[in-house]
Design an enzyme around this catalytic site. Structure first.
Site, PDB file in Angstrom:
ATOM      1  N   CYS A 155       0.812  -1.228   0.000  1.00  0.00           N
ATOM      2  CA  CYS A 155       0.000   0.000   0.000  1.00  0.00           C
ATOM      3  C   CYS A 155       0.841   1.273   0.000  1.00  0.00           C
ATOM      4  O   CYS A 155       0.311   2.364  -0.183  1.00  0.00           O
ATOM      5  CB  CYS A 155      -0.963  -0.024   1.173  1.00  0.00           C
ATOM      6  N   HIS A 195      -3.316   7.011   2.202  1.00  0.00           N
ATOM      7  CA  HIS A 195      -3.688   5.692   1.689  1.00  0.00           C
ATOM      8  C   HIS A 195      -5.038   5.303   2.289  1.00  0.00           C
ATOM      9  O   HIS A 195      -5.299   5.550   3.465  1.00  0.00           O
ATOM     10  CB  HIS A 195      -2.625   4.655   2.058  1.00  0.00           C
ATOM     11  N   ASN A 224      -9.990  -0.528  -0.513  1.00  0.00           N
ATOM     12  CA  ASN A 224      -8.532  -0.424  -0.533  1.00  0.00           C
ATOM     13  C   ASN A 224      -8.022  -0.993  -1.859  1.00  0.00           C
ATOM     14  O   ASN A 224      -8.055  -2.199  -2.070  1.00  0.00           O
ATOM     15  CB  ASN A 224      -7.955  -1.194   0.652  1.00  0.00           C
TER      16      ASN A 224
HETATM   17  N1  ACO Z   1     -18.137  -8.764   9.057  1.00  0.00           N
HETATM   18  C1  ACO Z   1     -18.551  -8.987  10.306  1.00  0.00           C
HETATM   19  N2  ACO Z   1     -17.704  -9.275  11.311  1.00  0.00           N
HETATM   20  C2  ACO Z   1     -16.403  -9.325  11.028  1.00  0.00           C
HETATM   21  C3  ACO Z   1     -15.905  -9.110   9.726  1.00  0.00           C
HETATM   22  C4  ACO Z   1     -16.822  -8.835   8.713  1.00  0.00           C
HETATM   23  N3  ACO Z   1     -16.457  -8.603   7.441  1.00  0.00           N
HETATM   24  N4  ACO Z   1     -14.565  -9.229   9.756  1.00  0.00           N
HETATM   25  C5  ACO Z   1     -14.221  -9.507  11.012  1.00  0.00           C
HETATM   26  N5  ACO Z   1     -15.326  -9.575  11.791  1.00  0.00           N
HETATM   27  C6  ACO Z   1     -15.410  -9.858  13.222  1.00  0.00           C
HETATM   28  C7  ACO Z   1     -14.212 -10.612  13.714  1.00  0.00           C
HETATM   29  O1  ACO Z   1     -14.352 -11.990  13.502  1.00  0.00           O
HETATM   30  C8  ACO Z   1     -14.189 -10.234  15.176  1.00  0.00           C
HETATM   31  O2  ACO Z   1     -15.097 -11.039  15.863  1.00  0.00           O
HETATM   32  P1  ACO Z   1     -14.684 -11.655  17.278  1.00  0.00           P
HETATM   33  O3  ACO Z   1     -14.456 -10.475  18.152  1.00  0.00           O
HETATM   34  O4  ACO Z   1     -15.875 -12.488  17.602  1.00  0.00           O
HETATM   35  O5  ACO Z   1     -13.437 -12.439  17.018  1.00  0.00           O
HETATM   36  C9  ACO Z   1     -14.724  -8.807  15.199  1.00  0.00           C
HETATM   37  O6  ACO Z   1     -15.402  -8.632  13.932  1.00  0.00           O
HETATM   38  C10 ACO Z   1     -13.641  -7.768  15.313  1.00  0.00           C
HETATM   39  O7  ACO Z   1     -12.578  -8.084  14.413  1.00  0.00           O
HETATM   40  P2  ACO Z   1     -11.265  -7.233  14.294  1.00  0.00           P
HETATM   41  O8  ACO Z   1     -10.336  -7.861  13.313  1.00  0.00           O
HETATM   42  O9  ACO Z   1     -10.746  -6.903  15.654  1.00  0.00           O
HETATM   43  O10 ACO Z   1     -11.894  -5.901  13.669  1.00  0.00           O
HETATM   44  P3  ACO Z   1     -11.211  -4.519  13.488  1.00  0.00           P
HETATM   45  O11 ACO Z   1     -11.999  -3.482  14.141  1.00  0.00           O
HETATM   46  O12 ACO Z   1      -9.718  -4.571  13.779  1.00  0.00           O
HETATM   47  O13 ACO Z   1     -11.369  -4.287  11.911  1.00  0.00           O
HETATM   48  C11 ACO Z   1      -9.982  -4.354   9.963  1.00  0.00           C
HETATM   49  C12 ACO Z   1     -10.753  -5.175  10.987  1.00  0.00           C
HETATM   50  C13 ACO Z   1     -10.978  -3.512   9.202  1.00  0.00           C
HETATM   51  C14 ACO Z   1      -9.263  -5.303   9.010  1.00  0.00           C
HETATM   52  C15 ACO Z   1      -8.956  -3.452  10.673  1.00  0.00           C
HETATM   53  O14 ACO Z   1      -8.227  -4.216  11.596  1.00  0.00           O
HETATM   54  C16 ACO Z   1      -7.986  -2.758   9.758  1.00  0.00           C
HETATM   55  O15 ACO Z   1      -8.337  -1.851   9.045  1.00  0.00           O
HETATM   56  N6  ACO Z   1      -6.677  -3.108   9.835  1.00  0.00           N
HETATM   57  C17 ACO Z   1      -5.612  -2.401   9.135  1.00  0.00           C
HETATM   58  C18 ACO Z   1      -5.671  -2.566   7.641  1.00  0.00           C
HETATM   59  C19 ACO Z   1      -4.490  -1.883   7.000  1.00  0.00           C
HETATM   60  O16 ACO Z   1      -4.202  -0.729   7.238  1.00  0.00           O
HETATM   61  N7  ACO Z   1      -3.747  -2.610   6.172  1.00  0.00           N
HETATM   62  C20 ACO Z   1      -2.550  -2.042   5.583  1.00  0.00           C
HETATM   63  C21 ACO Z   1      -2.713  -1.738   4.195  1.00  0.00           C
HETATM   64  S1  ACO Z   1      -3.196  -3.137   3.239  1.00  0.00           S
HETATM   65  C22 ACO Z   1      -1.820  -3.607   2.249  1.00  0.00           C
HETATM   66  O17 ACO Z   1      -0.701  -3.198   2.446  1.00  0.00           O
HETATM   67  C23 ACO Z   1      -2.103  -4.619   1.149  1.00  0.00           C
END
Ligand code: ACO
Length: 341
Positions: A117, A257, A287
């Site tokens: 990214c 980003h 993304n």
């Molecule tokens: N729908 C419903 N529930 C979901 C989903 C979904 N699509 N995905 C995950 N959940 C659930 C999980 O299973 C979890 O349930 P649990 O608590 O029972 O285990 C709960 O939601 C919370 O999950 P988290 O992973 O803690 O959710 P979070 O708030 O962290 O959001 C996300 C996830 C959006 C991926 C976030 O962590 C994020 O944005 N991370 C950073 C992404 C990023 O910046 N990446 C870098 C760039 S990408 C690249 O370089 C290619």
């Protein structure tokens, strides 16, 4: 141009596939829902390249074509083509070669740059180096990723995040006082396991096992990446502002980003910027990895004015991250007038 020349963006182009994948569509594919996706990420829909046999180069070449048309130059004027991508058409040849051929850029050399990214940001700085050193006069820098090709549409944790797109810029020598002024760029390979695609490279070449174990898809520990992304992006944005004596009032736009709206909000808060000065289009495209930043520049191009102070910030797999400070080099002009100067 002397060795002290700076590089400026002089045109922006993009390509978006037509097929839309909405939150509603995804909720019929995996156990998710529109409310969760909007609240946790800010995403409403993404574009997907569904055409059989078309890859990243197809999108990148179309973005490149738009850049050439907007700048009113022919392909043979391009000296170099840098394609930022983690989804090359093939392991080799480089996607930049395929784009060169499709554009007919007969005088260009080029290469691919892999920084997830942060790919566009790193490619922008690499291309700027070619301009600053006098080795090139016109460099195409394009971020293009067909994320749908490495997304597991049975994994709700990742499949809601990504979309396909290409966007890019032309770099040329900047008029005095404009262009890319300063950058802070970082990598930390210790974080590689939090965000990667394990299979298909030389460590784990494709086998039946790698396919059965879903090793050809994006793996992400979302929570871990979220934490370092917020801190990493906010730290470099603060550092670039401090180093260049910029306050929140000076910055016309933050171009972040687009991985997660909550990360972007946190970075903007740290910079002292209101949301009206943040380019934000994640709701429409998700993304798109290396394409997000130039896609923002494309969407906001009409509102940008010569002299606007802009901070670009990115964080991605690797880990890779960084921020750049630039002064925009043109105001949007009617088609019959020229860019630049
Ligand atoms: N729908 C419903 N529930 C979901 C989903 C979904 N699509 N995905 C995950 N959940 C659930 C999980 O299973 C979890 O349930 P649990 O608590 O029972 O285990 C709960 O939601 C919370 O999950 P988290 O992973 O803690 O959710 P979070 O708030 O962290 O959001 C996300 C996830 C959006 C991926 C976030 O962590 C994020 O944005 N991370 C950073 C992404 C990023 O910046 N990446 C870098 C760039 S990408 C690249 O370089 C290619």
């Amino acid at each position: 141009m002397g060795p002290e020349a700076r590089a400026a963006i002089t045109a922006v182009g993009h390509y978006l596939p037509e097929t839309r994948l909405t939150n509603q569509d995804l909720s019929e594919m995996v156990d998710t829902n529109d409310a969760w996706i909007r609240a946790r990420t800010g995403i409403e829909e993404r574009r997907i390249l569904t055409d059989e046999g078309k890859g990243t180069s197809y999108m990148a070449a179309r973005a490149g074509q738009e850049i050439l048309e907007k700048r009113g130059i022919s392909a043979d004027e391009i000296d170099a083509i840098i394609i930022a991508t983690v989804t090359p058409d093939m392991a080799f040849p480089a996607t930049s070669c395929l784009v060169q051929a499709e554009l007919g850029a007969s005088n260009a050399w080029g290469f691919d740059l892999s920084a997830a990214c942060s790919g566009f940001l790193f490619a922008l700085n690499t291309g700027a180096g070619l301009i600053e050193s006098g080795r090139a006069a016109k460099v195409l820098v394009i971020g293009s990723d067909k994320m749908s090709s490495i997304t597991d549409y049975t994994d709700r944790k990742t499949c809601v995040l990504f979309g396909d797109a290409a966007a890019g810029v032309l770099l040329e020598a900047a008029p005095d006082g404009y262009g890319l002024i300063d950058s802070v760029l970082r990598v930390d390979g210790d974080g590689w396991e939090s965000l990667c695609m394990l299979g298909g490279g030389s460590r784990h070449p494709a086998t039946h096992d790698t396919v059965d174990n879903k090793m050809h898809y994006i793996y992400q520990d979302g929570r871990a990446v979220f934490k370092v992304a917020v801190k990493g992006m906010a730290d470099v944005a603060a550092e670039i502002m401090e180093r260049n004596q910029l306050t929140g009032d000076d910055v016309r736009y933050l171009v972040p980003h687009q991985a997660n709206q909550r990360i972007i909000d946190a970075v903007a808060r740290r910079m002292g910027l209101g949301i009206d000065r943040v380019m934000l289009n994640i709701s429409r495209y998700g993304n798109t990895t290396a394409a997000t930043i130039p896609l923002c520049l494309h969407d906001w191009e009409d509102q940008l004015k010569k002299g606007d102070k802009i901070v670009i910030a990115a964080f991605g797999g690797g880990f890779t991250w960084g921020a750049s400070y630039l002064r925009w080099s043109y105001s949007h002009l009617p088609k019959e007038q020229s860019h630049g100067g």
